[in-house]
Design a protein around this motif. Structure first.
Motif: not given
Length: 116
Positions: A68-71, A88-89, A105-106
């Motif tokens: 979470t926290g990454m779009a 993850t990115s 979405a984030s």
């Protein structure tokens, strides 16, 4: 066959398509569990007992747990964080997983990833 110049021609022997392979899993795996490999991820296509051999797939699109926290935008390269067990990115220290085939979405907790 044309004559090779210089080095001898290397001849390949077809083994299989390679989408699904037999894999010996030291820790074992559940059906559809992500299997981190040396330079990519795979997904178990059956339950594999510890030390046993089973079929894993190297290709396909899967809904995987994601940080979470990454779009993520469609087409983004993503990685498997083995320690956290999610997509993850962040490339550094993580295993290439594939690319996203639907936006995330984030706040989203999963991502649709095309592995292979």
């Amino acid at each position: 066959m044309p004559e090779a110049k210089g080095a001898a021609a290397a001849i390949a022997e077809y083994v299989q398509r390679g989408n699904n392979i037999n894999y010996t899993c030291a820790e074992g795996a559940e059906y559809m569990q992500v299997i981190p490999l040396a330079g990519r991820i795979a997904v178990a296509l059956e339950k594999i007992l510890p030390g046993g051999e089973g079929t894993i797939t190297l290709q396909g699109a899967f809904n995987l747990p994601a940080a979470t926290g990454m779009a993520f935008e469609t087409g983004a390269q993503v990685y498997w964080d083995k320690a956290k067990g999610n997509i993850t990115s962040t490339a550094e220290g993580n295993i290439p997983a594939g690319y996203v085939i639907a936006p995330k979405a984030s706040a989203g907790t999963s991502a649709v990833v095309r592995i292979g």
